[in-house]
Design an enzyme around this catalytic site. Structure first.
Site, PDB file in Angstrom:
ATOM      1  N   LYS A   1       7.964   1.059  -4.788  1.00 58.20           N
ATOM      2  CA  LYS A   1       6.821   1.537  -5.581  1.00 58.20           C
ATOM      3  C   LYS A   1       7.225   2.764  -6.397  1.00 58.20           C
ATOM      4  CE  LYS A   1       3.661  -0.420  -2.240  1.00 58.20           C
ATOM      5  NZ  LYS A   1       2.991  -0.268  -0.944  1.00 58.20           N
TER       6      LYS A   1
ATOM      7  N   GLN B   1       0.999   4.565   2.848  1.00 59.42           N
ATOM      8  CA  GLN B   1       1.661   3.334   3.288  1.00 59.42           C
ATOM      9  C   GLN B   1       1.224   2.969   4.708  1.00 59.42           C
ATOM     10  OE1 GLN B   1       3.749   1.360   1.284  1.00 59.42           O
ATOM     11  NE2 GLN B   1       3.454  -0.061   2.978  1.00 59.42           N
TER      12      GLN B   1
ATOM     13  N   ASP C   1      -5.063   1.322  -4.401  1.00 57.86           N
ATOM     14  CA  ASP C   1      -4.893   0.115  -3.583  1.00 57.86           C
ATOM     15  C   ASP C   1      -6.215  -0.658  -3.488  1.00 57.86           C
ATOM     16  OD1 ASP C   1      -2.476  -0.670  -2.594  1.00 57.86           O
ATOM     17  OD2 ASP C   1      -2.485   0.659  -0.859  1.00 57.86           O
TER      18      ASP C   1
END
Ligand code: NAP
Length: 300
Positions: free
Chosen positions: A54, A98, A121
């Site tokens: 990412k 994460q 997200d």
């Protein structure tokens, strides 16, 4: 006739090029650089590899990007304080924590502490609610479902009025892609059916699908005879079914298979995504797209 193979790798590369241009323009016109921070707790090798991917992509697109590594034993209170710090940082437009987090930390509490306007997200209940309401209310779309929609649209499939059947109802893939495809508007407006382990006649439902989206996590679940001739088949499943020696490195690497019997299905479908190289490459790209959108939203 064989199906068209929908390359997520190629479509993701196209979108990244578009995003690069947008980043340049945003900088020129508003002096603004999209900022993404990824917070990693501990050193789980899979998580390290995901956040590195990412960050690498964010860097390539010209973002302000930062990886914040925290020790495995960070307290929940300290992690919440860190999230709060980035919520208040105007250089940061996207915050990604994460997962999974260590057992002593309540994941839900941490995800819910992210400012919904920086929740790239799209896991925060506020953003899920906005997605349900749709229209102008909707902001971010969760990354994997957003990538699926792009694959369908950019492959030239008509979604308006199409029968879309989704196999799976997880909060990460099945439910949100069903919501996205049923919205009124471009690239959606479909008639959506969702099937799962409680469904009767799964095969009959799948056979009606103009667009079949499969996210069950069961290798080879969808058989070729379940597919309507000419249908667009999006295989989200990524299943490890063994190991093989890599020709390049000589190391053992996992053999990945989707939820659809690809070899047989490609003789019937009109278009199909491969595994790997289909939905997978789209997910990080859509995270970047959400971060650019968040930066744009911050322009007063
Ligand atoms: P999940 O949370 O395990 O959900 C699976 C869903 O499929 C559940 O709703 C389950 O039904 C349904 N299902 C399982 N077996 C079934 C069967 N035999 N018949 C009908 N329905 C069945 O999985 P997920 O997170 O959605 O992920 C699904 C797959 O996509 C996995 O292989 C995952 O690795 C992959 N994935 C890929 C990406 C990517 O970027 N490429 C991203 C996310 C996920 P119930 O609800 O009734 O249990």
């Amino acid at each position: 006739m064989g199906a068209k193979i929908i390359s997520g790798t190629e479509i993701a590369a196209q979108i990244r090029e578009e995003l690069k241009q947008e980043v340049v323009l945003m900088k020129e016109e508003h002096g603004l650089v999209p900022g993404l921070v990824t917070i990693l707790v501990g050193k789980n090798p899979a998580s390290v590899s995901y956040v590195t991917g990412k960050q690498k992509t964010a860097h390539e697109l010209g973002f302000y990007s930062m990886q914040d590594d925290q020790p495995e034993d960070i307290s929940e209170a300290d992690l919440l304080a860190l999230v709060d710090k980035y919520n208040k940082d105007p250089k940061v437009h996207g915050i990604l924590v994460q997962l999974p987090l260590p057992k002593h930390i309540n994941e839900k509490k941490v995800l819910n502490a992210i400012d919904p306007d920086k929740d790239v997200d799209c896991f925060h209940p506020v953003n899920v609610g906005r997605l349900v309401i749709g229209g102008e209310e909707a902001r971010f779309k969760p990354c994997t479902p957003a990538g699926i929609q792009e694959l369908i649209v950019r492959s030239g499939f008509e979604t308006s009025g199409a029968e879309v059947v989704v196999v799976g109802r997880s909060n990460i893939v099945g439910k949100p892609i069903a919501l996205i495809m049923m919205q009124k508007g471009k690239g959606a407006n479909s008639t959506v059916t969702v099937v799962h382990t409680g469904s009767k006649s799964m095969e009959a439902h799948c056979r009606r699908a103009d667009i079949l989206i499969v996210a069950a996590g069961v290798p080879g679940l969808v058989k070729p005879e379940w597919i309507k001739p000419g249908a667009c088949v999006i295989d989200v499943g990524v299943n490890r079914v063994g190991e093989k020696k890599s020709e390049k490195t000589g190391k053992m690497v996992p053999i990945l298979k989707g939820d659809v019997d690809f070899e047989a299905a490609k003789e019937i479908a009109g278009a199909i995504t491969p595994v790997p190289g289909g939905v997978g490459p789209m997910t990080i790209t859509m995270l970047m797209k959400n971060t650019v959108m968040s930066a744009k939203m911050s322009i007063k």
